[in-house]
Write a protein that holds these residues in place. Sequence first.
Motif, short mmCIF file in Angstrom:
data_model
loop_
_atom_site.label_atom_id
_atom_site.label_comp_id
_atom_site.label_asym_id
_atom_site.label_seq_id
_atom_site.Cartn_x
_atom_site.Cartn_y
_atom_site.Cartn_z
N GLY A 1 36.92 16.52 18.22
CA GLY A 1 36.45 16.40 19.46
C GLY A 1 35.25 17.52 19.94
N LEU A 2 34.23 16.72 20.40
CA LEU A 2 33.11 17.87 20.81
C LEU A 2 32.10 16.99 21.75
CD1 LEU A 2 30.14 18.06 18.26
CD2 LEU A 2 31.89 16.56 17.63
N MET A 3 31.34 17.71 22.65
CA MET A 3 30.33 17.15 23.20
C MET A 3 28.96 17.25 22.49
SD MET A 3 30.68 18.74 27.04
CE MET A 3 29.01 18.39 27.53
N VAL A 4 28.00 16.19 22.79
CA VAL A 4 26.79 16.19 22.14
C VAL A 4 25.73 16.18 23.42
CG1 VAL A 4 25.31 15.26 20.51
CG2 VAL A 4 27.80 15.24 20.08
N ALA A 5 25.05 17.26 23.58
CA ALA A 5 24.10 17.18 24.64
C ALA A 5 22.60 17.19 24.17
CB ALA A 5 24.00 18.39 25.35
N ALA A 6 21.87 15.92 24.10
CA ALA A 6 20.91 15.49 23.39
C ALA A 6 19.54 15.47 24.46
CB ALA A 6 20.90 14.39 22.86
N LYS A 7 18.55 15.98 24.18
CA LYS A 7 17.24 15.61 24.87
C LYS A 7 16.90 14.25 24.70
CE LYS A 7 13.33 17.13 26.90
NZ LYS A 7 13.51 17.88 28.21
N HIS A 8 16.34 13.64 25.77
CA HIS A 8 16.25 12.25 25.86
C HIS A 8 14.82 11.89 26.24
CE1 HIS A 8 17.49 8.02 26.04
NE2 HIS A 8 17.90 7.96 27.55
N GLN A 9 14.24 11.56 25.40
CA GLN A 9 12.77 10.96 25.41
C GLN A 9 12.41 9.73 25.28
OE1 GLN A 9 10.38 13.44 22.76
NE2 GLN A 9 10.70 15.43 24.01
N SER A 10 13.35 8.87 24.61
CA SER A 10 13.13 7.36 23.90
C SER A 10 14.23 6.55 23.87
CB SER A 10 12.36 7.68 22.72
OG SER A 10 12.25 6.46 21.82
N PHE A 11 14.09 5.21 23.84
CA PHE A 11 15.43 4.66 23.42
C PHE A 11 16.13 4.83 22.00
CE2 PHE A 11 16.88 0.22 22.09
CZ PHE A 11 18.13 0.50 22.62
N TRP A 12 14.78 5.59 21.22
CA TRP A 12 15.18 5.67 19.82
C TRP A 12 16.49 6.59 19.56
CZ3 TRP A 12 15.62 10.29 16.79
CH2 TRP A 12 15.63 9.95 15.34
N GLU A 13 16.76 7.53 20.51
CA GLU A 13 17.99 8.35 20.02
C GLU A 13 19.08 7.76 20.60
OE1 GLU A 13 15.55 10.10 23.69
OE2 GLU A 13 15.07 9.99 21.33
N THR A 14 19.11 6.92 21.32
CA THR A 14 20.29 6.19 21.98
C THR A 14 21.02 5.48 20.79
OG1 THR A 14 19.27 4.07 22.55
CG2 THR A 14 19.50 6.18 24.12
N PHE A 15 20.31 4.61 19.97
CA PHE A 15 20.94 4.20 18.81
C PHE A 15 21.08 4.97 17.59
CE2 PHE A 15 16.54 2.49 18.52
CZ PHE A 15 16.15 2.63 17.25
N THR A 16 20.10 6.09 17.29
CA THR A 16 19.99 6.87 16.29
C THR A 16 21.42 7.68 16.33
OG1 THR A 16 17.62 6.58 15.94
CG2 THR A 16 18.73 8.47 14.72
N LEU A 17 21.71 8.46 17.53
CA LEU A 17 22.65 9.22 17.59
C LEU A 17 24.08 8.42 17.04
CD1 LEU A 17 21.92 11.29 20.91
CD2 LEU A 17 21.98 12.25 18.60
N VAL B 1 21.21 19.09 21.07
CA VAL B 1 20.24 18.28 20.04
C VAL B 1 18.78 18.17 20.70
CG1 VAL B 1 19.75 15.89 19.13
CG2 VAL B 1 22.18 17.03 19.38
N ALA B 2 17.78 18.41 19.77
CA ALA B 2 16.35 18.46 20.19
C ALA B 2 15.82 17.07 19.50
CB ALA B 2 15.71 19.70 19.79
N VAL B 3 14.77 16.59 20.09
CA VAL B 3 13.93 15.40 19.59
C VAL B 3 12.74 15.49 20.06
CG1 VAL B 3 15.86 13.89 19.50
CG2 VAL B 3 14.30 14.06 21.69
N ASN B 4 11.61 14.77 19.06
CA ASN B 4 10.26 14.78 19.55
C ASN B 4 10.05 13.21 19.50
OD1 ASN B 4 10.02 14.12 16.80
ND2 ASN B 4 8.27 15.49 16.46
N SER B 5 11.13 12.31 19.78
CA SER B 5 10.89 10.86 19.64
C SER B 5 10.13 10.35 20.64
CB SER B 5 12.21 10.14 19.87
OG SER B 5 12.79 10.51 21.13
#
Length: 253
Positions: A71-87, A182-186
């Motif tokens: 179990g863990l938390m994943v805290a992701a940068k949110h710039q796009s719809f892309w990361e919602t399904f990729t994660l 989690v970092a992104v440039n999406s």
Amino acid sequence: MLILRSLAFNVLFYANLILWLIFVVLPALLLPQAVLRNVAAAWSHSSLWLMRVVAGTRYEIIGRENIPEGGLMVAAKHQSFWETFTLFTLFPDPVFILKRELMRIPVFGWCLAKLRMIPVDRGARARALKDVTRLAKIELGQKGRQLLIFPEGTRRPPGAPPAYKFGVAHLYAEMGVPCLPVAVNSGLYWPRRQFLRRPGTIRLEILPPIMPGLDKTSFQHELQERIETASDRLLAQGRAELAARGLDPLANS
């Protein structure tokens, strides 16, 4: 060419989603949760394939070795719809915190309920946070799942000033599990609320986990510093790539 490829991708992306919902997801609702989870991951991979083939947008995942077990938390940068399904493709049993309104969408909402996603009523504030905490403890503590959260609450344009909410620090303190930044440039390639899908390589970087034990203020500062520093670096890399292709990385981003 960019407009035509973006048009083709958008049409095919949503047509693909509808076909999956009708012919695959709907029957899978009658099967065990694990089957539906695999179906959702397969749809995510099909969307990533469409992006690569039609829009010319590839992706790169950096730092998979930083994902701990359990179990863990994943805290992701949110710039796009892309990361919602990729994660969704990166973790064995992910659970999202999401807007309650999404649960009311026919078939799609039923799928979210079957997967035991955690809805949040944004208007309820304190009560909503209490309910989310209670449900998250069940999913993480009893089932060992991975809680996926966007600490800014909504998509932010690339380079926009950070706006991290208190909820992520509260959950970190209550859950007692590692938090994976989690970092992104999406947002450079799939800009929010826009039609264009730019070619290139989206990069998602999984950073080393923040272990339990920090106070809320220290955690919030550490999380924001890690995500923003890495995201800025990925944005600079993406902008250089787009500029080399003759695309304006700042246009409508």
